[in-house]
Design a protein around this motif. Structure first.
Motif, mmCIF file in Angstrom:
data_model
loop_
_atom_site.group_PDB
_atom_site.id
_atom_site.type_symbol
_atom_site.label_atom_id
_atom_site.label_comp_id
_atom_site.label_asym_id
_atom_site.label_seq_id
_atom_site.Cartn_x
_atom_site.Cartn_y
_atom_site.Cartn_z
ATOM 1 N N MET A 1 31.621 30.844 -1.751
ATOM 2 C CA MET A 1 30.907 29.731 -1.119
ATOM 3 C C MET A 1 29.561 29.467 -1.785
ATOM 4 S SD MET A 1 31.648 29.878 2.949
ATOM 5 C CE MET A 1 31.139 28.169 3.077
ATOM 6 N N THR A 2 28.892 30.514 -2.217
ATOM 7 C CA THR A 2 27.555 30.334 -2.793
ATOM 8 C C THR A 2 27.601 29.929 -4.259
ATOM 9 O OG1 THR A 2 27.393 32.713 -3.249
ATOM 10 C CG2 THR A 2 26.457 31.918 -1.168
ATOM 11 N N GLU A 3 28.787 29.668 -4.767
ATOM 12 C CA GLU A 3 28.918 29.098 -6.106
ATOM 13 C C GLU A 3 29.046 27.583 -6.045
ATOM 14 O OE1 GLU A 3 32.306 31.241 -7.471
ATOM 15 O OE2 GLU A 3 31.131 32.860 -8.361
ATOM 16 N N LYS A 4 29.067 27.039 -4.821
ATOM 17 C CA LYS A 4 29.302 25.608 -4.632
ATOM 18 C C LYS A 4 28.012 24.900 -4.208
ATOM 19 C CE LYS A 4 33.952 26.645 -2.899
ATOM 20 N NZ LYS A 4 34.848 26.546 -1.733
ATOM 21 N N ARG A 5 26.996 24.991 -5.012
ATOM 22 C CA ARG A 5 25.680 24.492 -4.614
ATOM 23 C C ARG A 5 25.733 23.052 -4.129
ATOM 24 N NH1 ARG A 5 20.505 24.783 -8.585
ATOM 25 N NH2 ARG A 5 21.848 23.557 -9.943
ATOM 26 N N ARG A 6 26.398 22.204 -4.822
ATOM 27 C CA ARG A 6 26.358 20.779 -4.483
ATOM 28 C C ARG A 6 27.421 20.388 -3.463
ATOM 29 N NH1 ARG A 6 22.514 19.015 -7.554
ATOM 30 N NH2 ARG A 6 22.153 19.845 -9.647
ATOM 31 N N ALA A 7 28.333 21.301 -3.125
ATOM 32 C CA ALA A 7 29.410 20.960 -2.207
ATOM 33 C C ALA A 7 29.185 21.496 -0.799
ATOM 34 C CB ALA A 7 30.737 21.504 -2.746
ATOM 35 N N LEU A 8 28.181 22.340 -0.610
ATOM 36 C CA LEU A 8 27.972 22.957 0.699
ATOM 37 C C LEU A 8 27.373 21.967 1.699
ATOM 38 C CD1 LEU A 8 26.489 26.488 -0.084
ATOM 39 C CD2 LEU A 8 28.692 25.988 0.956
ATOM 40 N N PRO A 9 27.931 21.875 2.914
ATOM 41 C CA PRO A 9 27.254 21.122 3.975
ATOM 42 C C PRO A 9 25.887 21.743 4.254
ATOM 43 C CG PRO A 9 29.513 21.679 4.594
ATOM 44 C CD PRO A 9 29.209 22.446 3.346
ATOM 45 N N LEU A 10 24.969 20.961 4.803
ATOM 46 C CA LEU A 10 23.604 21.445 4.980
ATOM 47 C C LEU A 10 23.519 22.680 5.866
ATOM 48 C CD1 LEU A 10 21.682 18.052 5.296
ATOM 49 C CD2 LEU A 10 21.630 19.670 3.388
ATOM 50 N N ALA A 11 24.321 22.726 6.945
ATOM 51 C CA ALA A 11 24.307 23.905 7.822
ATOM 52 C C ALA A 11 24.761 25.139 7.065
ATOM 53 C CB ALA A 11 25.191 23.670 9.045
ATOM 54 N N ASP A 12 25.789 24.976 6.222
ATOM 55 C CA ASP A 12 26.273 26.101 5.423
ATOM 56 C C ASP A 12 25.253 26.506 4.370
ATOM 57 O OD1 ASP A 12 28.550 25.959 6.893
ATOM 58 O OD2 ASP A 12 29.869 25.341 5.261
ATOM 59 N N LEU A 13 24.599 25.519 3.771
ATOM 60 C CA LEU A 13 23.594 25.802 2.739
ATOM 61 C C LEU A 13 22.434 26.595 3.327
ATOM 62 C CD1 LEU A 13 22.469 25.462 -0.101
ATOM 63 C CD2 LEU A 13 21.601 23.206 0.576
ATOM 64 N N SER A 14 21.940 26.168 4.479
ATOM 65 C CA SER A 14 20.845 26.874 5.130
ATOM 66 C C SER A 14 21.250 28.300 5.486
ATOM 67 C CB SER A 14 20.413 26.121 6.400
ATOM 68 O OG SER A 14 19.368 26.800 7.050
ATOM 69 N N THR A 15 22.450 28.458 6.024
ATOM 70 C CA THR A 15 22.944 29.785 6.417
ATOM 71 C C THR A 15 23.150 30.670 5.203
ATOM 72 O OG1 THR A 15 24.018 28.846 8.363
ATOM 73 C CG2 THR A 15 24.791 31.002 7.626
ATOM 74 N N ALA A 16 23.693 30.110 4.134
ATOM 75 C CA ALA A 16 23.924 30.889 2.913
ATOM 76 C C ALA A 16 22.612 31.414 2.348
ATOM 77 C CB ALA A 16 24.645 30.033 1.872
ATOM 78 N N CYS A 17 21.579 30.588 2.378
ATOM 79 C CA CYS A 17 20.281 31.023 1.846
ATOM 80 C C CYS A 17 19.652 32.102 2.716
ATOM 81 C CB CYS A 17 19.342 29.824 1.719
ATOM 82 S SG CYS A 17 19.883 28.671 0.439
ATOM 83 N N ASN A 18 19.807 31.967 4.020
ATOM 84 C CA ASN A 18 19.353 33.008 4.936
ATOM 85 C C ASN A 18 20.047 34.329 4.623
ATOM 86 O OD1 ASN A 18 18.597 34.620 7.113
ATOM 87 N ND2 ASN A 18 19.570 33.349 8.662
ATOM 88 N N LEU A 19 21.354 34.262 4.458
ATOM 89 C CA LEU A 19 22.138 35.461 4.170
ATOM 90 C C LEU A 19 21.728 36.093 2.842
ATOM 91 C CD1 LEU A 19 24.522 37.359 4.816
ATOM 92 C CD2 LEU A 19 26.025 35.690 3.709
ATOM 93 N N LEU A 20 21.592 35.280 1.812
ATOM 94 C CA LEU A 20 21.220 35.800 0.496
ATOM 95 C C LEU A 20 19.849 36.474 0.529
ATOM 96 C CD1 LEU A 20 22.495 32.824 -1.667
ATOM 97 C CD2 LEU A 20 23.357 35.168 -1.775
ATOM 98 N N THR A 21 18.914 35.893 1.274
ATOM 99 C CA THR A 21 17.594 36.513 1.389
ATOM 100 C C THR A 21 17.687 37.853 2.102
ATOM 101 O OG1 THR A 21 16.532 34.341 1.420
ATOM 102 C CG2 THR A 21 15.266 36.185 2.286
ATOM 103 N N ARG A 22 18.480 37.922 3.161
ATOM 104 C CA ARG A 22 18.678 39.183 3.874
ATOM 105 C C ARG A 22 19.247 40.264 2.946
ATOM 106 N NH1 ARG A 22 19.555 39.582 9.452
ATOM 107 N NH2 ARG A 22 18.670 37.870 10.625
ATOM 108 N N LEU A 23 20.093 39.859 2.035
ATOM 109 C CA LEU A 23 20.738 40.816 1.132
ATOM 110 C C LEU A 23 19.881 41.139 -0.088
ATOM 111 C CD1 LEU A 23 24.383 39.395 1.213
ATOM 112 C CD2 LEU A 23 23.525 41.426 2.393
#
Length: 361
Positions: free
Chosen positions: A65-87
């Motif tokens: 999912m995090t390889e799809k920068r331009r295809a992610l819906p905004l809710a998914d994009l925000s959540t993915a960035c939160n997750l990546l920061t946590r990790l």
């Protein structure tokens, strides 16, 4: 638990159903965990380089999912960035948001990505003054949603409060936070949690002024809002616990500092029901009992922390050693100090106590 729940929801395409969580682990946690396993290959900041033998099916789904920068819906994009920061993959989060070369003061926040973008910029910009200035500006920017403005105001309040002094920016952020909460509309559970976060943050202002009565009043309001937030599903229960732990940890530590040891003991007891396998629970419990002069109970609390493992064992063992000394148990003190030094041999005060007690031979 929260991080895993976020990953599960993201991978299932249900990021928009996530409640608001409150705390975030240090980005260093993955690095420290990998180091404790002797896995240097898992320490690297390169997300794509994570060792395949440590990667679960959920990891691969998140990676996809995090390889799809331009295809992610905004809710998914925000959540993915939160997750990546946590990790601990802040650079990956910044890349997803297209922020690698953006200046903190020049950046215009996207209304649906404010916290994700600010979190990424937080790690890109080492200048705390600029971060707080930008957050304060965002807190008063009515082109942004009220809940995002509230989050930015709370950031400014807490950042200033942790430095222990009242500032004009802090006072302005408190005023903006109150106004932003008035404009925030949400289901009752989310609204009560937002009110809780506001009052827990604003308790810093009377605290740094030395006003114990008003500090406890603000914390009482925070606790009442928390108790009024009734979770209705598993993720909401997780979010409630994620708010409750720092609430009662803050209340216990503040009570110790302001001289109400018995209230500290009562608050620390709430932590046991929320997270009994967290070393912070037993450290807070031990400190509360020490403040109340209840040495035997403090010793029991610190001894509960020792089987949990990790670096905090060194501090817990030191406290256990000191308490044993006060209780006249010299052999128990020596044993606890020896354990503390095995975990962390760099602390001079432990060496001093060992030298003072002698070998006992």
């Amino acid at each position: 638990e929260v991080t895993y729940a976020i990953a599960e929801s993201l991978a299932a395409g249900a990021a928009e159903l996530l409640p608001t969580f409150n705390t975030s682990p240090s980005p260093a946690l993955r690095v420290l965990t990998a180091a404790s396993w002797g896995r240097v290959d898992a320490i690297l900041a390169d997300f794509d380089g994570f060792p395949a033998d440590l990667a679960s099916k959920l990891w691969w789904r998140v990676k996809c999912m995090t390889e799809k920068r331009r295809a992610l819906p905004l809710a998914d994009l925000s959540t993915a960035c939160n997750l990546l920061t946590r990790l601990g993959y802040q650079a990956r989060a910044a890349w997803l948001l297209g922020l690698a070369d953006v200046g903190i003061m020049e950046h215009s926040f996207h209304p649906q990505l404010v916290r994700a973008e600010f979190s990424a910029l937080h790690y890109l910009c080492p200048d705390a003054v600029k971060l707080e200035s930008r957050a304060l500006k965002a807190a008063g920017d009515h082109s942004l949603p009220a809940h995002e403005r509230l989050a930015m105001a709370i950031f400014v309040i807490v950042s200033n409060g942790k430095r222990g002094s009242e500032t004009p920016a802090m006072r302005q952020a408190v005023e903006l936070a109150g106004m932003n909460l008035e404009e925030f509309t949400a289901p009752l559970f989310e609204w009560q949690l937002a009110r809780h976060r506001l009052f827990r943050a604003t308790s810093y202002l009377p605290f740094v002024r030395g006003d114990a009565t008003e500090t406890f009043h603000q914390l009482d309001q925070a606790a009442k809002s928390l108790e009024a937030a009734i979770p209705g599903r598993r993720l909401e229960e997780l979010a409630w616990n994620d708010h409750a732990y720092p609430m009662y940890e803050t209340l216990a530590k503040t009570s110790i500092l302001l001289g109400d040891a018995e209230q500290a003991v009562a608050a620390s007891e709430r932590l046991i029901g929320i997270s009994q396998h967290d070393h912070r629970t037993w450290d807070t419990r031990g400190r509360s009992f020490l403040a109340a002069g209840r040495l035997a109970e403090a010793l029991d609390a610190y001894e509960q922390a020792i089987p949990l493992g990790g670096l905090p064992v060194g501090e817990a063992a030191y406290h256990a050693g000191w308490i044993n000394e006060q209780l006249g148990n010299v052999s128990g003190a020596r044993e606890a100090y020896a354990l503390s030094l095995r975990v962390d041999p760099t602390v001079q005060v432990v060496r001093d106590r060992v030298a003072a007690l002698g070998s006992g031979a």
